[in-house]
Design a protein around this motif. Structure first.
Motif: not given
Ligand SMILES: [Zn+2]
Ligand SMILES: [Zn+2]
Length: 374
Positions: A1-12, A56-65, A105-112
């Motif tokens: 799941m994690d690899s799928v996730l980072s792929l999607s977030i990495g595509e601007p 996650p946008r600017e000051r948001e964080v994505l967490v794996r529950v 935490v699995v990823s963070t917004g750019q301003d975190v």
């Protein structure tokens, strides 16, 4: 799941679409970054479906529950007895009201700035206006704009950075996920001004009553637990209650008076709330005593009360709703020191797919505290 996730977030170029789709349930086939989430479609109807993983946008964080406790308020929502402005029934609220969670935490917004990938975190669940008289005094739980960080019955949750608290290393996820309920109990207890020579009566042997019991024992005050569920009263004994009263067998008033040389309890906590419990509290509190109305009443009710009893007995009646931010830190620090172990009340753990069974176990009182592991 994690690899799928980072792929999607990495595509601007897909980012905007991701944002639009976040928190909307969609079919797995149409989208790659999907997660499993529980939805309450209508009262009494919970399903597990695919949902877009929030971005996650600017000051948001994505967490794996990793774990999310089932709270009485989740059950009230599930049964249609309680509603939240920010959570409604249907497809737009994956994870619905789950707020007793802990995760990584699995990823963070750019301003975190304060939280990093890999951090273990729990939520401070309140968001508020930050400007009103209550917010300025650190009493965000009273803000008219109060909302909750909900959605823990899902594999991932998106949270504002300011609503995350890092978990000390030695605390297990099973304990950490119960930081919020522990904090709520601490908020109630601080209003009772307890001393070690005090006797506290807890009315209600549910998970919150039992958490209160652990915290009050830690203060060295005596605890009388009043309830009527065999298994829960047994646990109260195990957790160190000085006296356990089964109200179906013994009159709590008589038993409390006997145990306190006829004075009554110095403090009473209503860990359940109905007319019966409230009138019991008023009967068994001692002069100069304090009552904390910890549990909400659903449905609400009215009682008649003698002002003279409050006046001549110098009673203090307080309420507590949610917890303050500092209570979360206190809760974690108590867990870190090993002074309390919230997971001691967890009797059942379920995978997310079985959340229906988990809710059932709580409703039928088979479970004391149930935790779901997405
Ligand atoms: Zn809760
Ligand atoms: Zn406010």
């Amino acid at each position: 799941m994690d690899s799928v996730l980072s792929l999607s977030i990495g595509e601007p170029e897909r980012r905007e679409e991701d944002m639009r789709l976040s928190y909307i349930a969609i079919e797995a086939s149409k989208y790659s970054a999907v997660m499993k989430a529980a939805f309450v479609l209508s009262p009494h109807k919970v399903v597990i479906e695919d949902a877009a993983i929030p971005v996650p946008r600017e000051r948001e964080v994505l967490v794996r529950v990793e774990a999310c406790g089932i709270c009485a308020s989740d059950i009230k929502f599930f049964n249609g007895l309680k509603s939240y402005r920010e959570t409604s029934f249907g497809k737009s609220s994956p994870g619905f009201t789950g707020h007793e969670w802990a995760g990584v935490v699995v990823s963070t917004g750019q301003d975190v700035k304060t939280i990093r990938e890999g951090d273990r975190v729990v939520p401070y669940i309140i968001t508020s206006c930050g400007l009103c008289k209550y917010c300025r005094a650190g009493r965000e739980n009273l803000c008219a704009e109060k909302r909750y960080v909900h959605g823990g019955f899902a594999e991932y949750i998106k949270v504002p950075e300011q609503n995350l608290i890092r978990i000390p290393e030695n605390i297990r996820v099973e304990d950490a996920c119960l930081t919020e309920p522990t904090a709520c109990c601490l908020h109630a207890i601080e209003q009772l001004d307890l001393k070690s020579e005090d006797t506290v009566a807890i009315i209600g042997d549910g998970p919150m009553g039992l958490l209160h019991l652990q915290l009050i024992r830690n203060l060295r005050s005596k605890v009388i637990m009043i309830g009527h569920h065999e298994g829960r009263l047994k646990m109260a004994n195990t957790l160190g209650a000085d006296l356990v009263i089964n109200s179906l067998e013994i009159d709590p008033y008589k038993a409390v008076m006997e145990a306190t040389d006829g004075y009554g309890a110095d403090a009473v906590i209503l860990a359940i709330n109905n007319r019966d419990a409230m009138s019991t509290a008023l009967r068994l509190v001692s002069k100069g005593g304090r009552i904390n109305i910890f549990a909400g009443a659903h449905p609400d009710y009215e009682i008649s009360i003698s002002p003279n009893k409050i006046h001549y007995s110098e009673l203090t009646i307080t309420g507590s709703a949610d917890a303050l931010r500092k209570n979360y830190h206190e809760a974690l620090s108590l867990m870190e020191k090993g002074a309390v172990k919230p997971s001691a009340i967890v009797t059942h753990t379920f995978p997310l797919e079985k959340i229906g069974e988990a809710i059932d176990a709580v409703q039928k009182r088979a479970a004391i505290k149930a935790v779901v592991k997405p």
